[in-house]
Write a protein that holds these residues in place. Sequence first.
Motif, PDB file in Angstrom:
ATOM      1  N   VAL A 174      48.992  43.755  35.209  1.00  0.00           N
ATOM      2  CA  VAL A 174      47.796  43.240  35.867  1.00  0.00           C
ATOM      3  C   VAL A 174      48.140  41.894  36.520  1.00  0.00           C
ATOM      4  CG1 VAL A 174      45.478  42.390  35.361  1.00  0.00           C
ATOM      5  CG2 VAL A 174      46.337  44.432  34.201  1.00  0.00           C
ATOM      6  N   PRO A 175      47.699  41.647  37.728  1.00  0.00           N
ATOM      7  CA  PRO A 175      48.026  40.377  38.396  1.00  0.00           C
ATOM      8  C   PRO A 175      47.396  39.177  37.699  1.00  0.00           C
ATOM      9  CG  PRO A 175      46.467  41.667  39.697  1.00  0.00           C
ATOM     10  CD  PRO A 175      46.924  42.551  38.591  1.00  0.00           C
ATOM     11  N   ARG A 194      38.974  46.185  40.230  1.00  0.00           N
ATOM     12  CA  ARG A 194      40.360  46.059  39.766  1.00  0.00           C
ATOM     13  C   ARG A 194      40.461  44.976  38.702  1.00  0.00           C
ATOM     14  NH1 ARG A 194      42.277  46.050  45.344  1.00  0.00           N
ATOM     15  NH2 ARG A 194      42.431  48.238  45.981  1.00  0.00           N
ATOM     16  N   PRO A 195      41.299  45.200  37.699  1.00  0.00           N
ATOM     17  CA  PRO A 195      41.441  44.177  36.650  1.00  0.00           C
ATOM     18  C   PRO A 195      42.309  43.009  37.115  1.00  0.00           C
ATOM     19  CG  PRO A 195      42.857  46.060  36.178  1.00  0.00           C
ATOM     20  CD  PRO A 195      42.081  46.412  37.411  1.00  0.00           C
ATOM     21  N   VAL A 196      42.079  41.850  36.500  1.00  0.00           N
ATOM     22  CA  VAL A 196      42.861  40.656  36.853  1.00  0.00           C
ATOM     23  C   VAL A 196      42.862  39.702  35.668  1.00  0.00           C
ATOM     24  CG1 VAL A 196      40.826  39.470  37.786  1.00  0.00           C
ATOM     25  CG2 VAL A 196      43.105  38.798  38.565  1.00  0.00           C
ATOM     26  N   ILE A 197      43.943  38.923  35.564  1.00  0.00           N
ATOM     27  CA  ILE A 197      43.998  37.870  34.552  1.00  0.00           C
ATOM     28  C   ILE A 197      43.800  36.535  35.264  1.00  0.00           C
ATOM     29  CG2 ILE A 197      45.430  36.700  32.842  1.00  0.00           C
ATOM     30  CD1 ILE A 197      46.849  39.386  32.391  1.00  0.00           C
ATOM     31  N   ALA A 343      37.732  42.278  33.926  1.00  0.00           N
ATOM     32  CA  ALA A 343      38.563  41.260  34.544  1.00  0.00           C
ATOM     33  C   ALA A 343      38.963  40.346  33.409  1.00  0.00           C
ATOM     34  CB  ALA A 343      37.772  40.499  35.601  1.00  0.00           C
ATOM     35  N   LEU A 344      40.234  40.279  33.123  1.00  0.00           N
ATOM     36  CA  LEU A 344      40.644  39.585  31.922  1.00  0.00           C
ATOM     37  C   LEU A 344      40.906  38.124  32.171  1.00  0.00           C
ATOM     38  CD1 LEU A 344      43.062  42.315  30.714  1.00  0.00           C
ATOM     39  CD2 LEU A 344      40.693  41.959  30.088  1.00  0.00           C
TER      40      LEU A 344
END
Lengths: 349, 378
Positions: A174-175, A194-197, A343-344
């Motif tokens: 994950v970006p 979309r997931p993201v850190i 979304a992390l």
Amino acid sequence: MAGPDALWEALWALLPRTKEELKLELGEKVEGSVVMLLQEAAELFYGDKRQECLQTCEALLDYSWEKLNTGPWQHVDKDWRRVFSFSCLLKAVCLCAPPGDAASVAAALKACDMGLLMGAAILGDILLKVTAVLQKHLPSGKRPAPDPSQEPLGIKKARNDHVPIPDVTSERTVPRLHCPSLQYFREHFLDPGRPVILEGVADHWPCMRKWSLEYIQEIAGCRTVPVEVGSRYTDEEWSQTLMTVDEFISKYVRNEPKDIGYLAQHQLFDQIPELKQDISIPDYCCLGSGEEEEITINAWFGPQGTISPLHQDPQQNFLAQVGAAQNIGLPPPPGPATRGLAALCTFKH
Amino acid sequence: MAEERRGAWFGFGFCGFGQALGSGRGRQVHSPEPLRAPGAGLDVCRVSASWSYTAFVTRGGGQVELSGFTVGAAGGCRDAWASEELLVVLRTGPGPGAGTELQAWAPGSALRGEPLWAQTVPEAEREDGPGGDETQAGPLPLLPCARAYVSPRPPFYRPLAPTLRARRLELGAEHALLLDAAGQVFSWGGGRHGQLGHGTLEAEPEPRLLQALQGLTMAEVAAGGWHSLCVSEAGDIYIWGWNESGQLALPTKSLAEDGKTTAEASGLNEDGSEVKRVAGGEDGAPAPFIAVQPFPALLDLPLGSDAVKASCGSRHTAVVTRTGELYTWGWAVARKASGYSKDSSTEKTGPLASQTHLYPHGEEVLLQDCEEVCFHDF
């Protein structure tokens, strides 16, 4: 510690002065017999008949508890939860009548927590106020002395690196972004799902420097919380139970626990507002389509090795992690299963 | 069928609504006391009890008397069924040939004014053969024709498939149990606490046969809030569903935490002596708690007694044996009447025990002739 009379006075200051001022305001769903019994409990309460009031409250608690356990939770009428809360309130205050003792105050606190966990808000969140008063009046012996040999959570992480970290190839990771703008986040991650850190977002939150097991115990040790026992909630031996935070930490976090216990998906910050002051709501949350009141904040608190099986949440999520690392697996896009993916937002302590 | 004997009525339990229990002192009666039935000496043939009130049906005039939160009376009734949401009565019309009317009333109305809902219902079909009366459909909530039953929540009138040949029907908080003419048990409704007995926690929309009881002939069924029970013709008890208060007489966590032993949840030892031991396995480890029992489990009574009648409250259970003893267990029994697991009137007056029926309800227990046991709510 102030005497039981001081506690009694402090509690009475929160309550309506007379029975007439205690507004029940229950709808049609609550049967006339229950309303009558609740009115009777109030009469006994204001008439200083504590024992009879407690007996009546027990009958009300038992009956309303069954209503809370009938059918799916979402369909339980809020008025039944209010009946439950009223009964918890009267019970808790009755238990604190002088001459009080530590056991009664602890029982009163438990009654309040039951009302907070299963009931609904009454009289301007009076249960929260009563809880705050009760906590101040707990004898100091009840609190565990902070253990100087214990380290804050963060440092523990470096020493307990036994959990295997999966080997993930770069295309599938994950970006990570540092404090992207709201617009960028919305365009590239929220809208397409979309997931993201996100890094750097929670660095300034007080929990980053304050939270440790000792701190949690000091603030909330005597509070009753729901704990899931068992490796995964899809297992046969999995069950839910109630215990104090002190009990949870000593049984399932410290001292090499035998079983897995997990304080999972609990709106802890609504129950214990003192902890809520240590966190913030990220600005990104306001980009959601719902109202701000619909934002729910849940807490997960557990030792190493807790697992949540693959699942799908109906809401968009922000996950903030304090303490040791966590592995999170996400199914690959595209498809309906990926709508509402988290979304992390993990960060180092 | 033998004539119904007149028996004495006793009661105990929660009477905070002024239900006619025993001496009526205080809000709880801990041991069975003679009932202060409305109109002393009334020949009560049926009792239906809800949490806050009780309905008595008398022979002869077919009077229904209400006691407790709601007080009132009405004539021409042959059956009544009390619940917190609804009071249901079965009224015979005046004169021969007039139909039977099913009426649903708001409990608070005390049978004054108009019912919420009323419907003419067909009479029971006469069945020829041995024990004719016994094969007729049982009391409410099952209707005499056995083609339908009454529910406290709309729709009030619920048809049953005629192929079911229903003999008795009992309602729990979220489920229903049916006993048919052949002694088979069916269940349907919500199943989250294993109360349906099919081995899962899934709901069943339609009556489904309990496979686990195939080959056994049941004589009685009883439904609690979230648990179920049946008694076989041989006198064995099968029980399943939720056990959070020990209502299945299995080890339960809540009782252990309250300091009660599991023995108090299950009553007596095999030789009849009271057991006081901490729950434990052979190696001293705590016995596993059973929260839910999704399949019927056989329950042995102390002294190897045979059960004849059973009834359930919302979270407790009572059983009467062939020899006229009463056993109770579960919530409130362990908490409020701890250690009570035998009909104490047996010790007081021997002959009375064999002539008393048992109709417990709420935490109330109404005793009459130890031939029937009826719990309702808690």
